[in-house]
Structure formats: C-alpha cells, structure tokens
Design an enzyme around this catalytic site. Structure first.
Site, PDB file in Angstrom:
ATOM      1  N   ARG A 157       0.856  -1.300  -0.191  1.00  0.00           N
ATOM      2  CA  ARG A 157       0.020  -0.053  -0.041  1.00  0.00           C
ATOM      3  C   ARG A 157       0.873   1.360  -0.127  1.00  0.00           C
ATOM      4  O   ARG A 157       0.614   2.199  -0.810  1.00  0.00           O
ATOM      5  CB  ARG A 157      -0.960   0.061   1.115  1.00  0.00           C
ATOM      6  CG  ARG A 157      -1.591   1.267   1.377  1.00  0.00           C
ATOM      7  CD  ARG A 157      -2.835   1.126   2.554  1.00  0.00           C
ATOM      8  NE  ARG A 157      -2.608   0.551   3.737  1.00  0.00           N
ATOM      9  CZ  ARG A 157      -2.120   1.139   4.684  1.00  0.00           C
ATOM     10  NH1 ARG A 157      -1.569   2.400   4.529  1.00  0.00           N
ATOM     11  NH2 ARG A 157      -1.757   0.651   5.732  1.00  0.00           N
ATOM     12  N   LYS A 185      -6.808   6.439 -19.246  1.00  0.00           N
ATOM     13  CA  LYS A 185      -6.869   7.007 -20.677  1.00  0.00           C
ATOM     14  C   LYS A 185      -5.710   6.927 -21.443  1.00  0.00           C
ATOM     15  O   LYS A 185      -5.100   5.870 -21.527  1.00  0.00           O
ATOM     16  CB  LYS A 185      -7.599   8.575 -20.638  1.00  0.00           C
ATOM     17  CG  LYS A 185      -8.640   8.789 -19.575  1.00  0.00           C
ATOM     18  CD  LYS A 185      -9.810   7.708 -19.323  1.00  0.00           C
ATOM     19  CE  LYS A 185     -10.993   8.423 -18.628  1.00  0.00           C
ATOM     20  NZ  LYS A 185     -10.961   8.308 -17.107  1.00  0.00           N
TER      21      LYS A 185
END
Length: 407
Positions: free
Chosen positions: A64, A213
């Site tokens: 993490r 994207k």
C-alpha cells in the site's frame, strides 16, 4: 534503473527508458510484477529502521505504501512530466481525492473551473462543501473572473486543460501568475498528456491524470497519478493516498501501464493526426453546427493552444453539436440516431483507447451535473464527445458519412 541521461534525450527515448532498467535480481528487461502484499526484513532492526523512515531512498514495507513495480511506473511518470516525484493511485478519482485531502481543510477555499469531469464535479459540489471547504466555480478562461474569485483563504485553483467535454484551453502560465506562490495551481491534463503538453513547465504546481486513458492507452487498467514537487508528493503519499484514501494501484495494473507507456509518443501522434482529420471533416459537414477542437484554426482558442500545446499536436478529443433541425429531428434525437448507426466507434464513456469511442455527455459523463450547470458550461443536450482512436482516419470518416446518411 536506466543509465541514460534523460535530460539529454528526446521524449520518444525518455518514455521508453525512464524509471526502468534491467531487474537487479535476474536481469529481466521488462519490470517484473511484484505481486505481494508485504515485504520481509533480514532483521528486526532493519524493519524498525524502515518503519521509522531512517533508511534513505525507496524502501518498500507494505504494497500500500510502496511496491517495486508501481515505483518504476511512478518514476517513469515523474520523468514524463518533468516533475520531482510522482504518486500513483488506483483510479483518476483517487488522484483527485488525494490532492484535495492533502492540501485542504475545514475553512479553506478552492476555485474550480465551471466545467470539469462529472466525478470531479461531484467532489466540488458535494464532498468538499460537506467537509466545510468553500468552493467557487468560475470560467478559468476568464482571467479577471479568476482574480475576483480569490479570497484570503484560497488554497487551490483547479482546472482541466483541455477540459471535459468542451475542449476549453486554460492559460496555465497566466493562472499561475494570478495565483502567486501561496495558492497551488492543480491541473488535470488527462485529455492532453505529454508529449502534447507539459503543464508543470508552464507553471502548474501539480499535474494529475487518469492514466486509465491515454497514458495506459489500451483500455485494460484503471489508475491515476499525481506529479509535482517532492515535498508535495510526499505529503500526498504519506497522509492521503496510503491513509484516508488507501488507494494504491495493483502491481499488475502498474505493470500494464508501464507496458503501455512505452508507445505513448507514437500513439499520441496518431491520435492527434486522426483527430485533426475528423475535426476538419466535421467542420465541413452540413449537419454539424459547431466543432470544439483547439487544433482548428477557426477555434477562438487556437492561438493559445498553439502556444501551450507542443509539436503541432492538439489532442485526440473532439466535441461537436449537430444543428437544431437535422432532417426534421432535434439535435438530441439526431445525435442518438447518429451514434446508433456508427459501426466503428463504440458507445462508451472512457477515452484514450486504441478504439474510437463516442458518448453523449448530458446523459452519460455529466448526467450528475445539474442542467443549469451543464448549460452554463456550454454542455447542451445535443453535444457529442468523440475520443478518436488509432484506426485509419478515412475509414472513420466513411463511417460517419454512412451514419449521417442513415439519420
């Protein structure tokens, strides 16, 4: 790590090699997927030193807070943007949320552009006010309006350039000159990543992307990044991304994006070339009222876009409106028929994929934005957003021709 002096090479070389080199364990050319939740220590003392941050440099303790695959991805992104450091997140909204929580507290004030991605708009309209953070919405293309909106407690000016979905270009350098040193300028550059533009070089303090994207570019991984000064990135990583948000990317997704980024330069060139061809076709189409694309010479922001965007590229995103009476149909009804008759573009809300994608902002990406706010930002019910892919440009034009004929 690469031995290449990245300051002396072109972007095409940088994006292939930055952040990566032969793996030290076995010499693998491709960065391995370190699919692990935690990391072991040789001694208790080593573990204590790493938890206390006494060990200099990068030292993974828990995936993490750090992972070798993700770190290679972050270093490549920092080099790509010309920033000191980068923190990766599990999604673009993870990047947006981590920045907001890192630099805003109750009683602070933030200025948002009046037209941003629907998820970000929700943060501005609901989440931040619920936390006692004051929000102002202005057109960041209107520099006097930005000046007038600044208050003593203003901490951030936030905008997208080009913005979603109107393709409005905001003058980054001018906004930073207004903001001065006490207000952070945060730019979402998802629609036009390097090599199309480098907003940190223009004066932005922080740049963020949905790497879902163009940066990944293959439509198969979610993620976000934040790039800026090392001090700011450390604050985001330590206090927000790994704590209250807890939103690191998976090592596998980091691996996918590392793979995708190596072709970013050639992909963006093709996206931009195709978009220009489609924009010029749409501008001449008798059924089209307006085309929003900064690369068109007729666009009122073309001069600004030509100064701020690089290499004669203006991005792969286009929005356009149909005329109000297309074969007796309203622009909204004609738009629906157009989308339903296209065979190459997929009806989908993402962007930056190899596939051309098309969507209707008012009912999809910006459905959660109030009708009044949509209209104020220029988002009409007849607006169509197009993410131009990597297909042959003439094939796309031919497909539009048959779809318009079928309305």
């Amino acid at each position: 790590m690469s031995k290449i002096d990245l300051k002396k090479v072109d972007f095409e070389t940088l994006i292939v090699h930055a952040g990566q080199g032969a793996d030290p364990a076995y010499g693998a050319l491709a960065t391995p997927i370190y699919q692990t939740s935690t990391f072991c220590f040789e001694t208790v003392e080593e573990g204590a030193d790493k938890f206390a941050n006494k060990v200099p440099g990068y030292h993974p303790v828990y995936s993490r807070s750090g992972n070798p695959t993700t770190r290679a991805f972050e270093l490549k992104c920092a080099a790509m943007e010309g920033g000191e450091d980068c923190v990766a997140t599990a999604s673009g909204m993870g990047a947006v949320g981590s920045v907001m929580l890192a630099f805003l507290k109750q009683g602070d004030h933030i200025i948002f552009d009046n037209s941003v991605y629907g998820g970000t708009d929700y943060v501005a309209s609901h989440d931040l006010p619920d936390l006692g953070i004051e929000v102002s919405r202005v057109d960041t293309g209107d520099l006097e309006a930005v000046k007038a909106a600044i208050k003593p407690n203003t901490k951030i000016i936030y905008f997208e350039t080009p913005n979603n979905p109107m393709m409005k270009v905001t003058d980054v350098a001018a906004i930073k000159a207004i903001a001065g040193s006490d207000i952070r300028v945060v730019v979402d550059a998802t629609f036009a990543p390097p090599p199309v533009q480098h907003v940190l070089a223009l004066g932005a303090d922080i740049v963020l992307h949905s790497i879902t994207k163009y940066i990944n570019g293959h439509g198969d991984a979610l993620g976000g990044i934040v790039v800026g000064k090392a001090e700011d990135i450390t604050r985001i990583r330590k206090h927000c991304m790994t704590k209250i948000n807890g939103c690191p990317p998976s090592p596998f997704n980091s691996y996918l994006v590392l793979r995708g980024m190596k072709t970013l330069a050639i992909r963006m060139k093709k996206h931009c070339d195709n978009a220009m061809a489609i924009a010029e076709y749409l501008e001449k189409n008798p059924y089209v009222k307006t085309v929003y694309y900064p690369g068109l010479k007729s666009n009122p922001q073309h001069e600004l876009a030509s100064r701020q965007m690089e290499n004669g590229m203006y991005g792969g995103m286009i929005s356009f409106e149909l005329k109000d009476d297309v074969k007796g149909l309203s622009s909204f009804e004609a738009g629906k028929k157009l989308l339903n008759h296209l065979t190459i573009p997929a009806i989908a809300v993402s962007l930056g994929d190899p596939d051309t994608l098309i969507e209707h902002p008012a009912s999809m990406t910006h459905a959660g934005v109030s009708p009044e706010e949509r209209l104020a930002a220029g988002i009409t019910d007849g607006l169509i957003r197009l993410s131009v892919g990597l297909e042959n440009a003439q094939d796309l034009i031919n497909d539009f021709e048959q779809a318009f004929a079928a309305i």
